[in-house]
Scaffold this motif. Structure first.
Motif, PDB file in Angstrom:
ATOM      1  N   PRO A 192      12.025   9.906  13.766  1.00 18.33           N
ATOM      2  CA  PRO A 192      12.653   9.205  12.649  1.00 18.33           C
ATOM      3  C   PRO A 192      12.502  10.069  11.397  1.00 18.33           C
ATOM      4  CG  PRO A 192      11.111   7.780  13.849  1.00 18.33           C
ATOM      5  CD  PRO A 192      10.882   9.172  14.315  1.00 18.33           C
ATOM      6  N   VAL A 193      13.594  10.269  10.667  1.00 17.83           N
ATOM      7  CA  VAL A 193      13.541  11.126   9.468  1.00 17.83           C
ATOM      8  C   VAL A 193      14.233  10.440   8.311  1.00 17.83           C
ATOM      9  CG1 VAL A 193      13.390  13.331  10.682  1.00 17.83           C
ATOM     10  CG2 VAL A 193      15.640  12.352  10.179  1.00 17.83           C
ATOM     11  N   THR A 194      13.847  10.844   7.123  1.00 19.80           N
ATOM     12  CA  THR A 194      14.440  10.265   5.914  1.00 19.80           C
ATOM     13  C   THR A 194      14.422  11.311   4.802  1.00 19.80           C
ATOM     14  OG1 THR A 194      14.410   8.328   4.475  1.00 19.80           O
ATOM     15  CG2 THR A 194      12.277   9.277   5.047  1.00 19.80           C
ATOM     16  N   PHE A 204       9.782   1.862   5.160  1.00 20.79           N
ATOM     17  CA  PHE A 204      11.163   2.318   5.101  1.00 20.79           C
ATOM     18  C   PHE A 204      11.588   2.983   6.404  1.00 20.79           C
ATOM     19  CE2 PHE A 204      14.547   5.275   4.103  1.00 20.79           C
ATOM     20  CZ  PHE A 204      15.423   4.447   3.437  1.00 20.79           C
ATOM     21  N   LEU A 205      10.720   3.772   6.990  1.00 23.00           N
ATOM     22  CA  LEU A 205      11.087   4.504   8.206  1.00 23.00           C
ATOM     23  C   LEU A 205      11.133   3.612   9.437  1.00 23.00           C
ATOM     24  CD1 LEU A 205       9.276   7.811   7.463  1.00 23.00           C
ATOM     25  CD2 LEU A 205      11.556   7.701   8.434  1.00 23.00           C
ATOM     26  N   MET A 265       8.832   5.372  -1.909  1.00 25.68           N
ATOM     27  CA  MET A 265       9.520   4.665  -0.822  1.00 25.68           C
ATOM     28  C   MET A 265       8.517   3.753  -0.126  1.00 25.68           C
ATOM     29  SD  MET A 265      11.263   6.816   2.219  1.00 25.68           S
ATOM     30  CE  MET A 265      11.199   8.036   0.875  1.00 25.68           C
ATOM     31  N   PRO A 266       8.891   2.522   0.152  1.00 27.19           N
ATOM     32  CA  PRO A 266       7.886   1.625   0.733  1.00 27.19           C
ATOM     33  C   PRO A 266       7.460   2.090   2.122  1.00 27.19           C
ATOM     34  CG  PRO A 266      10.054   0.601   0.755  1.00 27.19           C
ATOM     35  CD  PRO A 266      10.184   1.883  -0.015  1.00 27.19           C
ATOM     36  N   ASP A 267       6.276   1.643   2.476  1.00 21.77           N
ATOM     37  CA  ASP A 267       5.630   2.080   3.713  1.00 21.77           C
ATOM     38  C   ASP A 267       6.489   1.877   4.941  1.00 21.77           C
ATOM     39  OD1 ASP A 267       3.260   3.328   3.859  1.00 21.77           O
ATOM     40  OD2 ASP A 267       2.096   1.589   4.443  1.00 21.77           O
ATOM     41  N   ARG A 301       3.032  12.466   9.449  1.00 22.51           N
ATOM     42  CA  ARG A 301       4.199  12.551  10.327  1.00 22.51           C
ATOM     43  C   ARG A 301       4.566  13.998  10.615  1.00 22.51           C
ATOM     44  NH1 ARG A 301       8.977  11.068   8.693  1.00 22.51           N
ATOM     45  NH2 ARG A 301       8.441  10.919   6.492  1.00 22.51           N
ATOM     46  N   MET A 304       0.862  -1.190   0.000  1.00 23.93           N
ATOM     47  CA  MET A 304       0.000   0.000   0.000  1.00 23.93           C
ATOM     48  C   MET A 304       0.898   1.240   0.000  1.00 23.93           C
ATOM     49  SD  MET A 304      -2.626   0.542   3.130  1.00 23.93           S
ATOM     50  CE  MET A 304      -2.372  -1.249   3.163  1.00 23.93           C
ATOM     51  N   PRO A 305       0.596   2.228  -0.813  1.00 20.51           N
ATOM     52  CA  PRO A 305       1.514   3.371  -0.889  1.00 20.51           C
ATOM     53  C   PRO A 305       1.565   4.124   0.437  1.00 20.51           C
ATOM     54  CG  PRO A 305      -0.500   3.836  -2.098  1.00 20.51           C
ATOM     55  CD  PRO A 305      -0.575   2.398  -1.673  1.00 20.51           C
ATOM     56  N   ASP A 306       2.680   4.793   0.619  1.00 14.23           N
ATOM     57  CA  ASP A 306       2.993   5.461   1.870  1.00 14.23           C
ATOM     58  C   ASP A 306       1.900   6.413   2.329  1.00 14.23           C
ATOM     59  OD1 ASP A 306       5.119   4.939   3.411  1.00 14.23           O
ATOM     60  OD2 ASP A 306       6.288   6.677   2.809  1.00 14.23           O
ATOM     61  N   THR A 307       1.214   6.972   1.365  1.00 21.45           N
ATOM     62  CA  THR A 307       0.310   8.057   1.700  1.00 21.45           C
ATOM     63  C   THR A 307      -1.123   7.566   1.811  1.00 21.45           C
ATOM     64  OG1 THR A 307       0.118   8.483  -0.641  1.00 21.45           O
ATOM     65  CG2 THR A 307       1.759   9.766   0.553  1.00 21.45           C
TER      66      THR A 307
END
Lengths: 248, 248, 248, 248, 248, 248, 248, 248
Positions: free
Chosen positions: C207-209, G5-6, G1-3, C13, C1-4
């Motif tokens: 947590p950051v990316t 990743f963080l 980015m996959p869900d 976040r 499922m996509p991140d958003t």
């Protein structure tokens, strides 16, 4: 053990928040002010707290004559002990009060042993600046607030749109309360005179009693319920007769 | 393991709140300032924190001559290591201090290896601006605070209403504390010099020791209790001799 | 499922606090700006957040020419996709950058498909205003921060006291971290370019990316630890070369 | 038991935070305003809350003619009961609206029994100041927000860069929500007209329904999900067409 | 100033929560235990904290022979200084370990100056109770956790379903971290042996270093990221090989 | 105004948390107990709070004879006013104390006007149950805690491993404090006898004074700093001489 | 980015509170269980969380035969992928389910690649223990909850007072919600199957979507509002048909 | 809009904490109970909340005969609508009540339309178990609580030490309050019958009115102040006549 015994170990009921403050007697800091001789001030509310006015308890062991207010600054005094005199010849006994407009040449003096509450603020003129006003709470007729005969308001200043602040005495029978939690853009400075109960400010609830002071900043939700065997009374000011877009 | 070992993993005792701050040595950021050569500054308090003044630790590996303060800015320096010199010929050793009025032509220089505390603020003049003042803590007579012989205050500046800031040394015997939780509209900048104990600021309680600095904003409830085997001392400034309605 | 996917149910976040903010891609609001045609802006940081500068992601589907900055406003651009051109003839490819001083007649244009980071702020002049600067991150030599070879800083602007902001690229080997939790009166705007880890801001840990942006207000305690298999890099600005008593 | 019964014991759904506020009917404080006769105002949002505009509910038992706005102040009115009239001859029935530019000589009057929403703000001119605009929600074509046919936006003011505020009606089918938690530097004032659901503001989640008002300050994370059997609608303003570095 | 100087003023990094605890050296309380002569214990974790096991640091200035464990109680010891001996003839040097099954007649003794970690728990038998196990960390082959070569796990007990607890050494290269925030019904007791980094437990984030101990209760979200220049290692136990419906 | 005036409006210093409690005199609830005639009890600590023991203030207006404790229950009494008598012939004046083992036939009686502290708990026998113990604090030699001559501990029960609870008097010179924030699996019940200061319990800090009682649950971080002009003393119990895996 | 990743930097949506928990896929810990070969379990809920039952996701790469449940333990299985078989000959495809009473000799086996949800609990018998039940969600008729046709409940077990747990499928049209915030002494375990929305648990609000699991402990306030374009469905268990005074 | 309109969007006044709970009508969950036909229960308090008793609202549309209580369970019923009958021939009208001892053969039946409050708990016998008790609040003489004539308590059960629970009606004149914030090891279940005011529980303050129920767990600080124009009354139970060391 006296009420203030624990103060030396860091106890206080005073609580300072972003939009309101409770200021209780054991944390009062008595200081001097430039131009005032032999006079002690406890400034409970000030612009540094976020307020649009200053409110102080003032104590004069000696008879003194107060310096004039700074330019543009209006004053309201409320006598809690002894007596004050104006250069107009008016004498304010206990619960006597006076409004002195900004840039006035009326002089205020205090008799030895007098205590009073002092409000100062930058006056917001709309048309003619009103004249000085003197009086005594005992002479002011009360009216029921929103028709509730258990809550009486005594307005110390005339209902004249030239005034930019109200100064009122609110009286509550035991069990009476404000009808709802008010939120509005006007501020209040409050001094409990008699009785006590519970004050809700924002999401905080405070047991309060005579001698406690409160600052209610703009829009802060606010409510009081009076408890105990005797009526509760407080002195309260409100900046008023102004648009929310008025200069600050 | 040295005190600061955990700093690399994100540990600090520093805590920044809306009306107060604790600033501990492991989080000091040493920077340069325009016009100062070979000088490192750790600005612990600044107007960006909400304060009406700036307070920095200053470290000079080399002998330097300081640039003048900006127009209207007063300075107070307190030497903690080595020595400072004024163009007046005064030399400040450890715990020597100087007040330099705004727009003064007095020049400050530091000997190599000197460290000092620097306060700067926009001076609020009322009548004549006072002259520069120099001295040493060792030469200042202390007086008991509110009659409590366990708390001594040494006032470094004269009791002259022309000054708008106080700079004091407070000394506490072990077990002594402020008599109550103070709340007032004046601010403080503080540097612990000796000893330690517990500082209450607002509703936070902080163990503190020598080297810790504190900002107390207007009206913040504040209290200190001194613990340990030896007296505690701190350097503290207060903006003073001013009305709460004074321009800011 | 996509991140958003969860965004539609109110997940983000992003976190906005009094002295810092984390701004993550799923909450970006893309808007237009007066005078800019065919250009989308995501203003992540602005004076309304409490910052002394504005920072935006800018996206140009079409080739555009930017309007001049408002009087007194300096600009810094950092290209993240496609290319930008200055009327000086300089072309900025990916990780190319330019400083444009206030009130300059240099014109900025973007090629179709370009994306860049835009900083704007009211320039604080001290003496001569510096000239425009162009360059590319790839051409900038890094230096170890505080002697730690695992942390490299690349300074995009010259070390000239006339500049009032720094723009740097910080690179961390996995496991490297800032040596301590910094607190200082200068602010930062930050965009993570590569890698990730944990950012401590005040008493929050995030947590950051890559793609995350951060505002660090004055004095906010701040620390980063880099994790993962690859180095972390971020673009960071700092208001600099100024006294804490400088006008704001 | 009526909804407001618990208000007398200190209950309210109103909640005032640093960057947002929920203002619910049981806490409305109805006051007068200088220059307005026979008119009651509930100012739900004001600059004292941190907003760049004021928003009030206005109730006229009698027919009245409104005084002009203060110099530089623009107005937007939205009729919720009865009717308003402009000196231009336009008549606004329920869900009729008008924009009155600053320093205009157009006069607004209200018929007896009218209720309306009043917005006032200091207009930020960029070039020519736009003309007054009148209309009715029923006449405005909606468009799907970001292509989602379950969310319709009706823009009451023209898409002309001279305007510095938007006033829109947003309609949500049950189950529709904003696509993500937005954060941006623009502010909003909102009045729920129909339906209800859950509003996320910062990290707070509020059940809301018709009659509730919301202030969303700059950058506050914000999201709405519509629930119930019928569509939800709200009136919302946004300060717009401006740079984040524009004077405030 | 030594790390523990502020402890006398009430400072600690220890933090006890409902489902987890951080226990740092400056708050260790050394006590005696019935039946053990000349032995000091710091019980960091116990059933009173909510745990299903006890974990203690043990210090023997003199050579001692330990009393047997109470009936049904299993033991695991991990030597951190000096040496331990079992009546089986096994000798445990630094990082030597032993599992002693419940109701065993094996005797444990410590040489003078020995320090070790002691785990005790009510053994949950499933079939035959396993034999005692001895060994040394140095002799145990590590395996990559979930295939990540930066994280190595050394299992001190055999992979035999008869055991109800695991005791492992986890090693992290700088920059390595657990792959996700784990939540499960098993508990952990942990002692940091080397290095450090950031431990997330529930919604708290802790900088940790060698000497710190952690209890992770059932289901508590947990994650570690290793920072610094050198690998991080910790000793960790887990109750294992059991159904969540097993008697407790 | 007396200390307890605000109690009627809902004020108390008592604070009940998951692992600790502060219990202050204005919130004491005086009740009766089955089998005790003419006796009032304020049970400040009980197993319902999470404790392994009960602690009560007991007040006897009339002379009474106490019923026996329930089977398996041990008692400790500490006289604070008047006198108690045991059937052994021992008489306990002020600061006299007695331990009565479980299932004992010793009878306790109180003279009219006596007040005492009563502890009751389920005794945890290990070998022979100890005999009853009587004594007076005045006859007990103190010893310095951890070698700090400013902290004296007087142990009222013998150092015999058969006892499962300690009862001590702790005395602190002004400025003395516990050397660190202790955390351990044993519990405490405490009654301040003299002086006062600051108690840290978990992350809460409490100003305390004579008459205040505290429960410290297992593992709760705990620390006391003594302030004021006179020594501070408290009565404290601890469950002791037991394994953390002992049955509860 | 996959869900997820963080996740490596410590991010999770899982949240464990005293009376409820949200358990999201990125934090699942897959373990083995004694007696089960080639089977991975993610136990999301267990008695250690405070629940009266265990709930696990189970994944079988290989065909397996499950061991019997422990004595007195009932089971419910719900197939989410592949197929399960009972020794009764029943085959459960996707959304097939079975109740296996305690101490039954029915054997459960899983085909290779099967995934299912496993509930286990100590059965509370009242009279005869019910027989095993098998079925498929597709065959179960739904009924409107409290007459609201937008909310459908499908009861997988018969309405027979001998059962002590319910297992239901709840379906919500977009915009539908529970009619009020429920609070009751029964617990729930929940797995979102489709769609999503906002779950209120106690005073927390969670965006949730398919794959998320929830534990609702006794009395926790609970509410769900369904959002999005498609219906939301969840599997939910409830301990039922029992008195609140029943043994636990 | 009716009071419960916002419930569908997730609004409730119910609040469940570790040691207390407020349970308001809009969140009541009506369920069935084994053995009771045609009867709906809202269990507001139960052992799963932490209480030592269960308290339910019971509603009977049809005439019913209640099953016996489980062995060892005592019952108290309080009729709020219609009538109840005991097999003893007693009939309870509105505000009639009955205590039924455990293991009694007295049968309770309800007339059609009856509503009542049901308390059940495991009876703690000390000597003879008391007989059943019936009565009506109207027949019970009140006494002033602690001599305050504004607070009246009516005790429904005799002052006989054989009872282990009290059931009382408390009546407060407007403005009356409990004299202090009580904390004690006994629990309470409470149902507001008339009036309202502010209840402090632990550090939470709740506006309450008729229909609200409260659980007060052991030791929770508790206080009520009555507001409004009419007296407030509540039904309250207390576990009583027991030692804090009594088995639970």
């Amino acid at each position: 053990m006296p009420d203030t015994f624990l103060s030396q170990f860091g106890q206080t009921r005073s609580d300072i928040k972003a939009r309101h403050a409770l200021l209780t007697p054991e944390s009062h800091e008595w200081i001097t002010q430039p131009g005032w001789s032999d006079t002690a001030f406890a400034f409970l509310i000030s612009p540094d707290l976020g307020a649009k006015f200053a409110m102080a308890l003032v104590s004069c062991d000696q008879a003194i004559t107060a310096p004039s207010a700074a330019p543009g600054i209006a004053r309201f005094v409320f006598c809690t002990k002894g007596a004050l005199n104006l250069s107009t010849g008016d004498r304010l006994g206990v619960e006597g009060f006076a409004f002195v407009p900004p840039d006035s040449d009326i002089t205020l003096s205090a008799e030895a042993g007098a205590r009073f509450v002092l409000f100062e603020w930058r006056f917001l003129p709309r048309g003619d600046i009103p004249e000085a006003v003197c009086g005594s709470v005992a002479d002011i007729k009360g009216s029921a607030l929103r028709g509730d005969e258990r809550l009486t308001v005594q307005k110390m200043l005339p209902a004249d749109a030239a005034f930019d602040f109200e100064f009122n005495i609110m009286s509550f029978e035991p069990g009476a309360s404000l009808a709802y939690v008010e939120t509005h853009f006007m501020e209040h400075g409050l001094l409990m005179l008699d009785g006590g109960g519970v004050y809700r400010l924002d999401t905080d609830w405070y047991p309060v009693t005579a001698g406690d002071a409160i600052w209610m900043g703009p829009h802060v939700p606010q409510w009081f319920g009076a408890l105990g065997r005797t009526p509760s009374r407080y002195l309260i000011c409100k900046n008023y007769n102004r648009s929310p877009l008025a200069p600050r």
